[in-house]
Scaffold this active site. Structure first.
Site, PDB file in Angstrom:
ATOM      1  N   CYS A 176       0.838  -1.190   0.000  1.00 43.13           N
ATOM      2  CA  CYS A 176       0.000   0.000   0.000  1.00 43.13           C
ATOM      3  C   CYS A 176       0.878   1.247   0.000  1.00 43.13           C
ATOM      4  CB  CYS A 176      -0.940   0.106   1.191  1.00 43.13           C
ATOM      5  SG  CYS A 176      -2.038  -1.291   1.377  1.00 43.13           S
ATOM      6  N   ARG A 197       3.302  -0.119  -5.057  1.00 42.17           N
ATOM      7  CA  ARG A 197       3.101  -0.771  -3.762  1.00 42.17           C
ATOM      8  C   ARG A 197       1.717  -1.409  -3.641  1.00 42.17           C
ATOM      9  NH1 ARG A 197       6.765   0.780   0.197  1.00 42.17           N
ATOM     10  NH2 ARG A 197       5.270   0.191   1.789  1.00 42.17           N
ATOM     11  N   TRP A 245      -3.246  -2.317  -1.604  1.00 40.51           N
ATOM     12  CA  TRP A 245      -3.084  -3.734  -1.972  1.00 40.51           C
ATOM     13  C   TRP A 245      -3.882  -4.491  -0.924  1.00 40.51           C
ATOM     14  CZ3 TRP A 245      -0.845  -8.249   0.127  1.00 40.51           C
ATOM     15  CH2 TRP A 245      -0.581  -9.265  -0.796  1.00 40.51           C
ATOM     16  N   ASN A 273      -1.862   1.141   6.684  1.00 39.93           N
ATOM     17  CA  ASN A 273      -1.163   0.102   5.936  1.00 39.93           C
ATOM     18  C   ASN A 273      -0.705  -0.930   6.964  1.00 39.93           C
ATOM     19  OD1 ASN A 273       0.491  -1.378   4.308  1.00 39.93           O
ATOM     20  ND2 ASN A 273       1.992   0.248   3.983  1.00 39.93           N
ATOM     21  N   GLY A 274      -1.012  -2.217   6.737  1.00 43.33           N
ATOM     22  CA  GLY A 274      -0.634  -3.242   7.712  1.00 43.33           C
ATOM     23  C   GLY A 274      -1.853  -4.054   8.118  1.00 43.33           C
ATOM     24  N   GLU A 293      15.103 -17.980 -11.084  1.00 42.92           N
ATOM     25  CA  GLU A 293      14.820 -16.554 -11.242  1.00 42.92           C
ATOM     26  C   GLU A 293      14.184 -16.286 -12.611  1.00 42.92           C
ATOM     27  OE1 GLU A 293      14.421 -14.050  -9.572  1.00 42.92           O
ATOM     28  OE2 GLU A 293      14.775 -12.307 -10.834  1.00 42.92           O
ATOM     29  N   LYS A 322      10.476 -14.642 -13.069  1.00 40.65           N
ATOM     30  CA  LYS A 322      10.217 -13.432 -13.860  1.00 40.65           C
ATOM     31  C   LYS A 322       9.118 -13.693 -14.874  1.00 40.65           C
ATOM     32  CE  LYS A 322      11.647 -10.958 -11.903  1.00 40.65           C
ATOM     33  NZ  LYS A 322      12.535 -11.036 -10.793  1.00 40.65           N
ATOM     34  N   GLU A 336       5.664 -14.129 -13.187  1.00 40.43           N
ATOM     35  CA  GLU A 336       5.192 -12.888 -12.561  1.00 40.43           C
ATOM     36  C   GLU A 336       4.565 -11.928 -13.551  1.00 40.43           C
ATOM     37  OE1 GLU A 336       8.910 -11.576 -10.646  1.00 40.43           O
ATOM     38  OE2 GLU A 336       7.645 -10.972  -8.991  1.00 40.43           O
ATOM     39  N   HIS A 382      14.159 -37.066 -12.773  1.00 40.68           N
ATOM     40  CA  HIS A 382      13.463 -37.668 -11.633  1.00 40.68           C
ATOM     41  C   HIS A 382      11.989 -37.274 -11.585  1.00 40.68           C
ATOM     42  CE1 HIS A 382      17.239 -39.223 -10.141  1.00 40.68           C
ATOM     43  NE2 HIS A 382      17.767 -38.030 -10.334  1.00 40.68           N
ATOM     44  N   LYS A 429       5.055  -4.418  -4.649  1.00 37.47           N
ATOM     45  CA  LYS A 429       6.509  -4.300  -4.646  1.00 37.47           C
ATOM     46  C   LYS A 429       7.115  -4.678  -3.306  1.00 37.47           C
ATOM     47  CE  LYS A 429      10.457  -3.219  -6.403  1.00 37.47           C
ATOM     48  NZ  LYS A 429      11.008  -4.320  -7.200  1.00 37.47           N
TER      49      LYS A 429
HETATM   50  C1  F6R Z   1      10.239 -10.760  -7.745  1.00 36.90           C
HETATM   51  C2  F6R Z   1      10.053  -9.870  -6.619  1.00 36.90           C
HETATM   52  C3  F6R Z   1       9.772 -10.461  -5.281  1.00 36.90           C
HETATM   53  C4  F6R Z   1      10.762  -9.869  -4.266  1.00 36.90           C
HETATM   54  C5  F6R Z   1      10.440 -10.366  -2.849  1.00 36.90           C
HETATM   55  C6  F6R Z   1      11.438  -9.846  -1.842  1.00 36.90           C
HETATM   56  O1  F6R Z   1      10.439 -10.069  -8.927  1.00 36.90           O
HETATM   57  O2  F6R Z   1      10.137  -8.689  -6.751  1.00 36.90           O
HETATM   58  O3  F6R Z   1       9.866 -11.857  -5.304  1.00 36.90           O
HETATM   59  O4  F6R Z   1      12.042 -10.234  -4.646  1.00 36.90           O
HETATM   60  O5  F6R Z   1       9.153  -9.968  -2.489  1.00 36.90           O
HETATM   61  O6  F6R Z   1      11.453  -8.457  -1.783  1.00 36.90           O
HETATM   62  P1  F6R Z   1      12.610  -7.674  -1.066  1.00 36.90           P
HETATM   63  O7  F6R Z   1      13.862  -7.901  -1.842  1.00 36.90           O
HETATM   64  O8  F6R Z   1      12.178  -6.239  -1.076  1.00 36.90           O
HETATM   65  O9  F6R Z   1      12.728  -8.234   0.322  1.00 36.90           O
END
Ligand code: F6R
Length: 610
Positions: free
Chosen positions: A2, A27, A74, A100-101, A483, A487, A490, A506, A605
């Site tokens: 948020c 956010r 969010w 927020n929370g 990774e 990506k 996502e 396996h 984010k």
């Molecule tokens: C993937 C992504 C998330 C963050 C994860 C950790 O693209 O952005 O998987 O990597 O939420 O976030 P941080 O690094 O801020 O702790």
């Protein structure tokens, strides 16, 4: 999670709030709302959907005023609809609250309020706060400190996580408080600001105060007073942030994610900058921790940061010969990890606010571990709780899918491995010099890897209708495979799985047919031949192989339908150059599918709820 913005000053508050929220939309983007004081009353407008929906309404319904608060959500409690959008107000509209929370005990509090005759308009935990503040406020004698006192009393009764922002139509001040969820105050001349993250403040000021857990503040035109939850004044440092406004904007690219992918050579230069000292066969990390104290490392992180930690495990174990365990942070704290004072817990996080990582770190600390943060955001919660911080210097990352922060984390973990290896005597001087030389070349190599974009776009075009993707990699390239898959899922919403290449036979091998694109990381390494065999296993079953190989490797062409070449580097640094085409593959695929690259569905984010 948020975005929050608050303003009190002389500018048009609605403009400041909307401008700030635009910069915080990463956010959360389920709904947005503002409360602005117009003619002595708080006018509230809130709408489900992205910020632009609220923006359209505001074109017709102007809210002129110089004092207000705004939010982009969010959703946690309650569906993303108009009533659940923030701000939440009391029935008479005098008080507006943004939160927020999560207020964990909101249900019994709400029952009490209902029994006392309050009516609720939303399903959120946050609305409870508005009603509780109203009750306390009405019971207090009229005085300038009445609103802050009412908020303080409410905070004695609630528990959970909050960044709380409160406005009252009769007080031109914003009362804020934080526990767990981040809040930052921006300082101006005759105006002051509140936000959940720095980018919202950058058009107006670079002088900020990061509130700590348990801080409250009263923010008015005239100034800012910070106290603890009991009202005792506390001193907080005023920090000058050095992020430029331009750095936080798209810089001509259609998406933040693409801009951030292209920023990676520069980011890596920043991460490594001034820290590599070949002449001393070492790095200068400005860390106070004593490497002799530790005989094992626990890396804790989430998502992309976790994969960076996994790469770090191979680097540290190879160069420094310390056993490294890596854990997804949300699992770590519940598995009763074996930790003692000879354990170093390394928390990796872009935002420095991820609650799972923070809580896992606290668990390690409680058990006696030393702690190190590998962090991007200065002044963030994790940096305040660790013994030491290694900043990755990636600058603001706005795209929800993390790219440049991952790159910077890899650079930081490689330097940490060298530093530990030198301190422990496991990395010989000549080897250290050679490795540092390879590290120094990386920004240029990443630049070269970016030149593959057109070729990657062509591959994306070929496979963007695929329902599934498989990513395979061995040893230090296994995390790169994970990774790459993360990506892709996502931002394109294509189902993607990753496996260590040797594990394929396996089970996952059953998935392979002529419709399944399989990305195989087959860069030069001592395990190259083994990975090549895995490619053959895929081909033998009709799979479509996209190989990521080291330039000059003609063998890969014989087995793979498509090859993406990346520059040659030390095999322990191959993840740095290899992730670039995987980021581009995800990006180009998402664009072809018409996805919202910077704001993929359901994501946020910075994840500050468990
Ligand atoms: C993937 C992504 C998330 C963050 C994860 C950790 O693209 O952005 O998987 O990597 O939420 O976030 P941080 O690094 O801020 O702790």
């Amino acid at each position: 999670m948020c975005g929050i913005v608050g303003y009190v000053g002389f500018r048009n508050a609605t403009d400041v709030l909307m401008e700030g929220l635009k910069r915080l939309e990463y956010r959360g983007y389920d709904s947005a709302g503002v409360a602005v004081k117009v003619g002595g009353r708080l006018e509230v407008l809130k709408k489900a959907g992205k910020l632009s929906v609220l923006g359209d309404v505001l074109k017709d319904e102007k809210l002129p005023g110089h004092f207000g608060i705004g939010h982009t959500r969010w959703a946690t409690h309650g569906a993303p609809n108009d009533p659940n959008a923030h701000p939440h107000t009391t029935e008479d509209g005098r008080i507006a609250v943004i939160h927020n929370g999560i207020i964990e005990n909101y249900l019994p509090l709400k029952e009490g309020l209902l029994a006392r005759g309050h009516h609720f308009t939303s399903e959120t935990d946050s609305e409870v706060l508005a009603h509780l503040i109203e009750e306390k406020y009405d019971a207090l004698p009229g005085s300038p400190g009445r609103l802050v006192e009412a908020v303080r009393q409410v905070l004695q009764e609630v528990y959970g996580a909050y960044a709380l922002v409160v406005a009252h139509q009769d007080h031109e001040e914003i009362v804020v408080a934080r526990t767990v969820s981040p809040l930052v105050i921006g300082l101006g001349e005759g105006e002051n600001f509140v936000a959940s993250d720095v980018p919202a403040l950058l058009p107006y000021t670079r002088r900020v105060i990061f509130l700590h857990d348990g801080d409250m503040a009263v923010v008015s035109r005239a100034g800012v007073e910070v106290t603890d939850l009991r009202g005792n004044p506390v001193e907080r440092e005023v920090v000058e942030v050095d992020w430029s406004l331009e750095a936080a904007e798209k810089g001509g690219h259609p998406h933040y994610m693409l801009k951030e992918i292209y920023e990676q050579p520069r980011v890596l230069e920043n991460t490594l900058g001034g820290r590599l000292h070949e002449e001393h066969a070492n790095v200068e990390l400005d860390l106070n921790l004593d490497p002799a104290r530790y005989d094992r490392i626990h890396v804790i992180a989430c998502g992309t940061a976790y994969y960076a930690g996994w790469v770090g495990k191979y680097l540290i174990e190879s160069l420094a010969r310390i056993p490294v365990e890596i854990d997804v942070a949300s699992e770590y704290r519940y598995r009763d990890p074996v930790v003692d004072e000879r354990t170093l817990a390394v928390a990796i996080s872009q935002s420095g606010e991820t609650i799972d990582t923070l809580e896992a770190l606290r668990e390690a600390k409680r058990k006696g571990a030393g702690t190190l943060g590998v962090i991007n955001a200065k002044g963030s919660s994790i940096t305040r709780e660790v013994d030491d911080t290694l900043y990755i210097h990636a600058g603001p990352e706005i795209g929800v899918a993390s790219t440049k922060a991952y790159m910077a984390m890899l650079g930081a973990m490689a330097m940490l491995a060298v530093w530990l290896g030198r301190a422990r005597g496991t990395l010989a001087e000549a080897d250290a010099k050679e490795f540092l030389g390879e590290l120094r070349k990386l920004p240029r190599l990443v630049e070269q890897a970016l030149e593959q974009r057109a070729h990657v776009a062509h591959i994306a075009e070929k496979y963007h209708q695929a329902a599934d993707y498989l990513f395979l990699g061995r040893h230090i390239q296994a995390p790169t495979a994970y990774e790459g898959a993360l990506k892709l899922k996502e931002i394109s919403y294509i189902h993607a799985e990753a496996y260590p290449a040797g594990e394929m036979k396996h089970g996952p091998i059953a998935l392979i047919d002529e419709r399944l694109p399989v990305v195989v990381l087959t860069t030069d390494s001592p395990f190259y031949e083994k990975t090549l065999s895995n490619i053959q296993e895929v081909r033998a079953r009709g799979g479509r192989v996209i190989a990521v190989a080291t330039e000059g490797d003609l063998e890969a062409r014989r087995f793979a339908q498509d090859v993406i070449y990346v520059p040659r580097t030390h095999h322990l640094l191959a993840p740095v150059v290899s992730v670039v085409p995987l980021q581009l593959l995800a990006y180009e695929t998402a664009v072809l599918l018409g996805r919202d690259v910077d704001q993929p569905r359901n994501l946020a984010k910075s994840v500050t709820v468990e």
